[in-house]
Scaffold this motif. Structure first.
Motif, PDB file in Angstrom:
ATOM      1  N   VAL A 273      15.993  -5.384  54.346  1.00  0.00           N
ATOM      2  CA  VAL A 273      14.852  -5.879  53.561  1.00  0.00           C
ATOM      3  C   VAL A 273      14.294  -4.723  52.730  1.00  0.00           C
ATOM      4  O   VAL A 273      13.825  -3.725  53.283  1.00  0.00           O
TER       5      VAL A 273
ATOM      6  N   SER B 216      13.736 -13.749  45.664  1.00  0.00           N
ATOM      7  CA  SER B 216      12.748 -14.840  45.675  1.00  0.00           C
ATOM      8  C   SER B 216      11.959 -14.814  44.377  1.00  0.00           C
ATOM      9  O   SER B 216      11.697 -13.745  43.829  1.00  0.00           O
TER      10      SER B 216
ATOM     11  N   LYS C 138       5.689 -12.541  43.610  1.00  0.00           N
ATOM     12  CA  LYS C 138       6.752 -11.516  43.523  1.00  0.00           C
ATOM     13  C   LYS C 138       6.752 -10.865  42.134  1.00  0.00           C
ATOM     14  O   LYS C 138       6.011 -11.277  41.252  1.00  0.00           O
TER      15      LYS C 138
ATOM     16  N   TYR D 193       8.892 -16.546  44.246  1.00  0.00           N
ATOM     17  CA  TYR D 193       7.568 -17.025  44.634  1.00  0.00           C
ATOM     18  C   TYR D 193       6.532 -16.383  43.689  1.00  0.00           C
ATOM     19  O   TYR D 193       6.740 -15.266  43.206  1.00  0.00           O
TER      20      TYR D 193
ATOM     21  N   SER E 171      14.476 -21.446  46.762  1.00  0.00           N
ATOM     22  CA  SER E 171      13.555 -20.454  47.337  1.00  0.00           C
ATOM     23  C   SER E 171      14.323 -19.243  47.839  1.00  0.00           C
ATOM     24  O   SER E 171      15.555 -19.301  48.001  1.00  0.00           O
ATOM     25  N   GLY E 172      13.594 -18.183  48.124  1.00  0.00           N
ATOM     26  CA  GLY E 172      14.201 -17.004  48.723  1.00  0.00           C
ATOM     27  C   GLY E 172      14.702 -17.300  50.125  1.00  0.00           C
ATOM     28  O   GLY E 172      15.732 -16.772  50.555  1.00  0.00           O
ATOM     29  N   THR E 173      13.971 -18.139  50.829  1.00  0.00           N
ATOM     30  CA  THR E 173      14.377 -18.527  52.178  1.00  0.00           C
ATOM     31  C   THR E 173      15.716 -19.263  52.128  1.00  0.00           C
ATOM     32  O   THR E 173      16.622 -18.987  52.928  1.00  0.00           O
TER      33      THR E 173
ATOM     34  N   LEU F 172      18.593 -16.838  51.639  1.00  0.00           N
ATOM     35  CA  LEU F 172      19.010 -16.187  52.887  1.00  0.00           C
ATOM     36  C   LEU F 172      19.773 -17.163  53.777  1.00  0.00           C
ATOM     37  O   LEU F 172      20.842 -16.841  54.315  1.00  0.00           O
TER      38      LEU F 172
ATOM     39  N   ALA G 150      13.853  -9.955  48.138  1.00  0.00           N
ATOM     40  CA  ALA G 150      12.783 -10.860  47.701  1.00  0.00           C
ATOM     41  C   ALA G 150      11.629 -10.114  47.028  1.00  0.00           C
ATOM     42  O   ALA G 150      10.922 -10.667  46.197  1.00  0.00           O
TER      43      ALA G 150
ATOM     44  N   GLY H 133      11.468 -20.464  43.899  1.00  0.00           N
ATOM     45  CA  GLY H 133      12.869 -20.316  43.532  1.00  0.00           C
ATOM     46  C   GLY H 133      13.493 -19.111  44.202  1.00  0.00           C
ATOM     47  O   GLY H 133      12.810 -18.296  44.823  1.00  0.00           O
TER      48      GLY H 133
ATOM     49  N   ALA I 151      10.347 -15.206  57.087  1.00  0.00           N
ATOM     50  CA  ALA I 151      11.508 -15.919  56.533  1.00  0.00           C
ATOM     51  C   ALA I 151      12.821 -15.179  56.776  1.00  0.00           C
ATOM     52  O   ALA I 151      13.874 -15.811  56.945  1.00  0.00           O
ATOM     53  N   THR I 152      12.783 -13.854  56.811  1.00  0.00           N
ATOM     54  CA  THR I 152      14.006 -13.070  57.030  1.00  0.00           C
ATOM     55  C   THR I 152      14.651 -13.474  58.360  1.00  0.00           C
ATOM     56  O   THR I 152      15.840 -13.800  58.419  1.00  0.00           O
TER      57      THR I 152
ATOM     58  N   ASP J  93      17.947  -8.538  51.598  1.00  0.00           N
ATOM     59  CA  ASP J  93      16.769  -9.352  51.313  1.00  0.00           C
ATOM     60  C   ASP J  93      15.972  -8.594  50.247  1.00  0.00           C
ATOM     61  O   ASP J  93      15.205  -7.684  50.548  1.00  0.00           O
TER      62      ASP J  93
ATOM     63  N   THR K 250       8.619  -7.404  58.386  1.00  0.00           N
ATOM     64  CA  THR K 250       9.020  -8.152  57.205  1.00  0.00           C
ATOM     65  C   THR K 250       8.312  -9.486  57.237  1.00  0.00           C
ATOM     66  O   THR K 250       7.592  -9.800  58.184  1.00  0.00           O
ATOM     67  N   PHE K 251       8.539 -10.298  56.215  1.00  0.00           N
ATOM     68  CA  PHE K 251       8.050 -11.667  56.199  1.00  0.00           C
ATOM     69  C   PHE K 251       8.926 -12.496  57.138  1.00  0.00           C
ATOM     70  O   PHE K 251      10.137 -12.268  57.213  1.00  0.00           O
TER      71      PHE K 251
ATOM     72  N   TYR L 269       2.610  -6.412  57.097  1.00  0.00           N
ATOM     73  CA  TYR L 269       2.247  -7.634  57.768  1.00  0.00           C
ATOM     74  C   TYR L 269       1.488  -7.254  59.023  1.00  0.00           C
ATOM     75  O   TYR L 269       1.897  -6.310  59.706  1.00  0.00           O
TER      76      TYR L 269
HETATM   77  C1  LIG Z   1       8.948 -13.807  49.883  1.00  0.00           C
HETATM   78  C2  LIG Z   1       9.933 -13.327  50.858  1.00  0.00           C
HETATM   79  C3  LIG Z   1      10.931 -14.158  51.382  1.00  0.00           C
HETATM   80  C4  LIG Z   1      10.981 -15.638  51.161  1.00  0.00           C
HETATM   81  O1  LIG Z   1      11.006 -16.051  49.866  1.00  0.00           O
HETATM   82  P1  LIG Z   1      10.473 -17.528  49.482  1.00  0.00           P
HETATM   83  O2  LIG Z   1      10.869 -17.681  48.063  1.00  0.00           O
HETATM   84  O3  LIG Z   1       9.005 -17.530  49.695  1.00  0.00           O
HETATM   85  O4  LIG Z   1      11.174 -18.501  50.375  1.00  0.00           O
HETATM   86  C5  LIG Z   1      11.890 -13.591  52.207  1.00  0.00           C
HETATM   87  N1  LIG Z   1      11.844 -12.291  52.543  1.00  0.00           N
HETATM   88  C6  LIG Z   1      10.887 -11.466  52.086  1.00  0.00           C
HETATM   89  C7  LIG Z   1      10.925 -10.021  52.465  1.00  0.00           C
HETATM   90  C8  LIG Z   1       9.883 -11.953  51.249  1.00  0.00           C
HETATM   91  O5  LIG Z   1       8.931 -11.132  50.808  1.00  0.00           O
END
Ligand SMILES: *Cc1c(COP(=O)(O)O)cnc(C)c1O
Length: 359
Positions: free
Chosen positions: A126, A176, A181, A178, A54-56, A59, A154, A188, A83-84, A152, A80-81, A304
Motif C-alpha cells: 500500500v 481508486s 483521492k 474516490y 471502485s478501488g476495492t 483489488l 489508491a 471508480g 478495503a485492502t 494498492d 491502511t484503509f 487511521y
Molecule cells: C481509498 C482506498 C481504497 C479503496 O478505494 P475505493 O475506491 O474507495 O473502493 C483501497 N485502499 C486504500 C489504501 C485506499 O486509500
C-alpha cells in the motif's frame, strides 16, 4: 473552515459529463476505453489499464484473476484503509498483517519476510499517503519466494519509486478514484498490468465473465465503470500532473516552515505525491492539536485511528508495535491543489503557535 481535502470539479468536468448524458449512452463505452488508454500512456508506461467501479473492486478482481482463494494467505499492512484487507477476505483467502516502517509508515519488507509461509500467495504493497513503498526490497522478496506483488496505489496516482511509476512494479496495480483521492471519477478504480492474459481475464471478470454478450465464459461480477464516470475521470487525469506538483509544493512549504512537529519523511528513491501530509506528534498532544486547529478553523484527519487487525471486523490478537505507535500519533493537515496561499500560511501560523506555546 479549511477542510483536510477538497475535490475540485470544474467547467471542463461538467461539460464532459453533460456530453455523455446527452448522448444517452451511459454504461461502459467509448469514454471508458479512452480513459483506459490515456491512463496507460500517462501514468503507467503503457501497461494495460482496466477500469472498474471502485478501488476495492480493483483489488478484489485482481486477486480473483490471480486465482487467490480459500486456503491462501496474502500479506498486507495493518496500517491502511480496511478495503485492502477486506478484498482479500472476499476472495476466501486470509490476510496476514505485517508491520510498517516507522519513518515511511509503509509496509516493512523485513516484517513481510518473517510472515512468508507455505500458504502465502501474494503481498499487497500500500503506497500510503502518496509515498511509494520500498519496491526494490518488496520486488526482490516476492520474486525470490514466487509471490504475486499487488500494488494498492489508491492514494498514489503519479507516485514513483526510482523514477518508475507505482502500478508498474507489481503483478498488478490498483488505483481508486474516490472523490478525496488525488484525482476522482466520482467513484471508480483502475487495474494496471503488463500481463495481457491477466488483462483479458480482468476484462471478463468485471463484466459478468462475458466478452460477447450472453456468451459468459467464466463466473464474473458487474464491476464496470460507466461512461459518465470515465468522462469525469479523463478531465481529472489531464489535471493530475499539475495537481501533484501543487501538492508537493505545499508539502515542501509545510516541511520548511513547521516547527516542533515531526514532518513527513521522504525516502530518497521516492517521488511522493502527498495524498496526505501527515505529521507525527505524541499521543497526548494529538487531541490538543486537533482541537486548537479546529478552533482556528482548520480541520485535520487521523488516517487511521485503529489498525485494521484491531477493527471489530478482524479483532486479531497480534502485536504490531510500529503500527500501534503511528496509529496513535499520526495527524494529517489540509493538503489539496486549491489550498490558497493565505490558507497555507494560516495552517503554518496556527500549528507553530500551538507547538511553541506548549514549551
Ligand atoms: C481509498 C482506498 C481504497 C479503496 O478505494 P475505493 O475506491 O474507495 O473502493 C483501497 N485502499 C486504500 C489504501 C485506499 O486509500
Amino acid at each position: 473552515m479549511i477542510p483536510v481535502s477538497r475535490p475540485y470539479i470544474g467547467r471542463r468536468e461538467r461539460r464532459a459529463v453533460n456530453k455523455v448524458l446527452r448522448s444517452g449512452m451511459l454504461a461502459q463505452g467509448p469514454e471508458v476505453e479512452k480513459f483506459e488508454n490515456e491512463f496507460s500512456e500517462q501514468l503507467v508506461n503503457g501497461a494495460f489499464s482496466i477500469a472498474v467501479n471502485s478501488g476495492t473492486s480493483a483489488l478484489h478482481l485482481s486477486m480473483l484473476a490471480l486465482g487467490i482463494s480459500a486456503g491462501d494467505e496474502v500479506i498486507v499492512p495493518s496500517f491502511t484503509f480496511a478495503a485492502t484487507a477486506n478484498s482479500v477476505v472476499l476472495t476466501g483467502a486470509t490476510p496476514i498483517f505485517a508491520d510498517i516502517n516507522l519513518k515511511t509508515f509503509c509496509i516493512d519488507p523485513d516484517s513481510v519476510k518473517k510472515l512468508i509461509g507455505p500458504r502465502t500467495k501474494a503481498v499487497i504493497a500500500v503506497h500510503l499517503y502518496g509515498q511509494s513503498c520500498d519496491m526494490t526490497s518488496l520486488s526482490l522478496l516476492c520474486k525470490a519466494n514466487g509471490l504475486y506483488l499487488i500494488e494498492d496505489a489508491a492514494q498514489a496516482h503519479g507516485a514513483k519509486w526510482l523514477n518508475k511509476p507505482v502500478g508498474t512494479w507489481g503483478t498488478v496495480g490498483c488505483f481508486s478514484f474516490y472523490p478525496t483521492k488525488n484525482m476522482t471519477s466520482g467513484e471508480g478504480g483502475m487495474i494496471t498490468t503488463f500481463d495481457s492474459n491477466l488483462a483479458d481475464l480482468l476484462r471478463l471478470l468485471r463484466n459478468q465473465g462475458q466478452k460477447k454478450r450472453y456468451h459468459n465464459e467464466v463466473i464474473g461480477l458487474n464491476n464496470r465503470m460507466t461512461d459518465i464516470h470515465a468522462a469525469l475521470g479523463r478531465v481529472q487525469l489531464s489535471r493530475l500532473s499539475r495537481w501533484n506538483d501543487q501538492r508537493r509544493e505545499i508539502a515542501a512549504t509545510y516541511s520548511d516552515q513547521l516547527v516542533n512537529v515531526q514532518t513527513p519523511y521522504i525516502a530518497e528513491e521516492a517521488f511522493h505525491v502527498f495524498h496526505q501530509y501527515t505529521i507525527k506528534i505524541s499521543e497526548m498532544e494529538r487531541n490538543l492539536f486537533a482541537e486548537e486547529l479546529k478552533k482556528s478553523g482548520i480541520l485535520t484527519g487521523v488516517y487511521y485511528p485503529i489498525p485494521v487487525h484491531k477493527l471489530p471486523s478482524y479483532n486479531k490478537n497480534i502485536e504490531l508495535p510500529n503500527t500501534a505507535e503511528i496509529a496513535l500519533q499520526c495527524l494529517s493537515l489540509p493538503i489539496f491543489p486549491t489550498l490558497r496561499k493565505k490558507e497555507i500560511e494560516k495552517v503554518i501560523r496556527v500549528v507553530n503557535g500551538i507547538s511553541l506555546e506548549k514549551r
